[in-house]
Design an enzyme around this catalytic site. Structure first.
Site, PDB file in Angstrom:
ATOM      1  CB  CYS A 183      -0.926   0.015   1.220  1.00  0.00           C
ATOM      2  SG  CYS A 183      -2.264   1.222   1.070  1.00  0.00           S
ATOM      3  CG  ASP A 238      -3.268   0.075  11.022  1.00  0.00           C
ATOM      4  OD1 ASP A 238      -3.454   1.196  10.496  1.00  0.00           O
ATOM      5  OD2 ASP A 238      -2.161  -0.313  11.456  1.00  0.00           O
TER       6      ASP A 238
END
Ligand SMILES: O=C(O)c1ccccc1N[C@@H]1O[C@H](COP(=O)(O)O)[C@@H](O)[C@H]1O
Length: 207
Positions: free
Chosen positions: A9, A128
């Site tokens: 990402c 996360d």
């Protein structure tokens, strides 16, 4: 044999997209959150997504997008999956006619089962670390906060890198892993060797 999917990402450069694809990434993420040093413009993203071959998923990452913001991106950028990393509701996420995943920012007290239940239409739940701001902090969290037997497709992220991803895969057996900071030489600048080492670590753990 099960193969853990891999998302890289926060890409901003064509050479980084090529490096991630050549190393075997399954998905490439682009950040549409202006405060991030990895943020890309719509024009940049359109050029980068055009480099993706078939079967490599283009992912757009948003944090509490303003009304119309996602639509403006989708009008120009062929994103196959949306990632919502802020405080978005289920309806905020589900209204764009695309598959989407929802990020849970993990810290003690977060009930992941309860969180996931409030996003029933999510294709997957990303976990996360809880960091100031919203993400991309390059920090791990206590993986024991992930309940054993979690049934939804789990995307593990937060401070992963080539040194810890093998342990993460063996312990958690997520559907996928997602990395940004851990494969960078500088914010938004990916390192091809770090990407290759990360992916090799996942593949070794898959067995
Ligand atoms: O990458 C960013 O700048 C970012 C900004 C705002 C929200 C999320 C962001 N990145 C995502 O955060 C996780 C963890 O990233 P890291 O590997 O710890 O750097 C991951 O899903 C990124 O896509």
């Amino acid at each position: 044999m099960f193969r853990t999917r891999i998302k890289i990402c926060g890409l901003t450069r064509p050479q980084d997209v090529r490096a991630a694809v050549d190393s075997g990434a399954d998905a490439i993420g682009f950040v549409f959150y202006p405060p991030s040093p990895r943020a890309v413009s719509i024009e940049q993203a359109a050029e980068l997504v055009a480099l993706l071959p078939p079967f490599v998923v283009s992912v757009g990452l948003f944090v509490n997008p303003a009304p119309g913001e996602v639509e403006a991106v989708l009008a120009r950028v062929p994103l196959q999956l949306l990632q919502f990393h802020g405080d978005e509701s289920e309806s905020d996420c589900a209204r764009h006619g695309r598959a989407w995943i929802k990020a849970a920012r993990m810290r003690p007290g977060v009930d992941l089962l309860e969180f996931a239940a409030s996003y029933p239409r999510a294709s997957g739940i990303l976990v996360d670390a809880f960091v100031d701001g919203y993400g991309g902090g390059g920090r791990t969290f206590d993986w024991t906060l992930i309940p054993a037997g979690f049934k939804r497709p789990l995307v593990l992220s937060g401070g992963l890198d080539a040194d810890n991803v093998g342990d993460a895969v063996r312990r958690i057996r997520p559907w996928a892993v997602d990395v940004s900071s851990g494969v960078e030489s500088a914010k938004g600048i990916k390192d091809a060797d770090m990407i290759a080492a990360f992916i090799a670590g996942v593949r070794h753990a898959d067995g």
